[in-house]
Design an enzyme around this catalytic site. Sequence first.
Site, mmCIF file in Angstrom:
data_model
loop_
_atom_site.group_PDB
_atom_site.id
_atom_site.type_symbol
_atom_site.label_atom_id
_atom_site.label_comp_id
_atom_site.label_asym_id
_atom_site.label_seq_id
_atom_site.Cartn_x
_atom_site.Cartn_y
_atom_site.Cartn_z
ATOM 1 N N ASP A 171 48.251 56.574 20.155
ATOM 2 C CA ASP A 171 47.045 56.592 19.306
ATOM 3 C C ASP A 171 47.090 57.780 18.329
ATOM 4 O OD1 ASP A 171 44.439 56.666 18.322
ATOM 5 O OD2 ASP A 171 43.480 56.976 20.274
ATOM 6 N N HIS A 182 38.521 59.385 20.583
ATOM 7 C CA HIS A 182 39.964 59.530 20.375
ATOM 8 C C HIS A 182 40.352 61.003 20.418
ATOM 9 C CE1 HIS A 182 40.471 55.320 19.062
ATOM 10 N NE2 HIS A 182 39.244 55.481 18.595
HETATM 11 ZN ZN LIG Z 1 40.995 51.189 19.114
HETATM 12 ZN ZN LIG Z 2 38.803 51.979 21.726
#
Ligand SMILES: [Zn+2]
Ligand SMILES: [Zn+2]
Length: 561
Positions: free
Chosen positions: A202, A375
Amino acid sequence: MTLSLPAHDPAGPALEVVPLGGLSEFGLNMMLISWGETSILVDAGVLFPDPELPGVDLIVPDLEHLEATGRRIAALVLTHGHEDHIGAVPYVWPLLDGPVLATALTLALVEPKLEEHGLEAGDRLVTVTPRERITVGPFTVEFIRVTHSMPDCVAVAIGTPEGVIVHTGDYKVDQTPPDGQRFDLHRFAELGSEGVLALFADSTNVDRPGVSGSEFEVVDAFEEIFTSTRGKVVVAMFASSLFRMQIVADLAERFGRRVALIGRGMVENSEIAQRLGLLKIRPGQLLRDSDLRACPAQDVVCLATGSQGEPQAALSRIAIDDHRHVKLEPGDTVVFSARAIPGNEKTIGRVMNHIAARGADVVYEGIRHVHVSGHGSGEELKLMLSLVRPKVFVPIHGEYRQLARHAQVAVQVCPDARVLLARNGDVLRFRAGTGEIAGRVAAGRILIDGTRTGEIAGEVLRDRRHVAADGLLVPVLAINRQTGAIEGVPDVIPRGFVVDDRSESVLAEAGALLTEIVEGASVEERTDLGLIRERVRVELQRVVKRRSGRRPLVVPVVMEV
Ligand SMILES: [Zn+2]
Ligand SMILES: [Zn+2]
């Protein structure tokens, strides 16, 4: 080119990974992993279009490549229940020959999507738990607990004949996750010391320094808001932000406020999470939306959808005083507890203006700490790299500039790793302990229209082929920005719309229909370009469908004069 099959490859089968979406964009996350004849898919996400993009409800990855090669999917592996990872499951379903492997919450969120599309899941939804391993042909799929903005998220480590590949899914390192389910850093470290061929990670917040912080960081700001608000508090958030829901509901309990869930997605998701014990709201604390008016404002918190200014969502209706149960008054506070997705700022700004015009306070991330990202930031991404120490690193989940930056970070943390900066459709081939970009396949997007008009199954797919069949209607009208009155004569321009007896009369009356639609809206709605465009689109589509049986793509052009 197409994926090479073993028979054509003198060196024998290779491990091939093709990102079909999620690179250079936020959403559409989907990755194909193949060895020989066996393919598995990790995630099947959608992208929500910019609210300004008319005529489109949903964007899904184009599966042309899979369809063209005749490849069947032996398993669909899902990392977590966000729409950008599961929204396209019904569209992938026809190509799937095996199970869907995911945690309990993720599967519970997938189920209603399949039902809505008339698909029978049978026993193919297989619940997995962290550290569980499942064999699919030459692959061993292992699930690893990660923390994010909702419960029950996992990364996956996939054992292949060429080595282990790790896909992080979405994550941040929340040391105090609201559900107590800790990030399994130990397992990532173990995999790293055993040796990992490739890491796909990510990249969303690579630009942010430090760490993103725990979900609990919003508590202080909400305490202040609950203390200082005389009227009701309305909190706009994504219907999938289950941790945020829990935190706000717990605070509401402490401050003696009852909780009303506003918006279909909010109600459905909370029911699913409550059923699984992943969201706990005392039954007596929940307030039905129809009981809202009878309850004193200072005793209420509303959790509403519409944090992105989506014209159809609850908050947009509330903002223009067009909601059946929620009426904003001076003394109320509306909190935007979500990130503004880039591109949505204008639309969100308009909703905020409407709210302010009702005399309510508007609070958002820039003013108070009412949102924490799900995130990981720079240091968390580095931590992942240094734990896993892959031979090959591939940044995923982000726009190209973020992928490029993540690639630079990887070079600092793992100087010996080979970094592949890939695009959707690139074929990454792994052999003899290393990887390269070996070719390209078709990858793209399909635009879907219709989910918001209540049309379901079979009828929802509105791609280019359907435009060819049912054509396109472009309503053109000018609206006075002060009074909301229609200026001049509205018109509808047809393109490829088959004119027969039934559709001819619709076209002939199109101008009058448009006038009727616009006049059915309030002045506030008429003078909001985003809202009126959406109303024209939905209403015109409905009338045309009813009267002609056709479902053309409707792309309104509304001018403010
Ligand atoms: Zn995502
Ligand atoms: Zn997500």
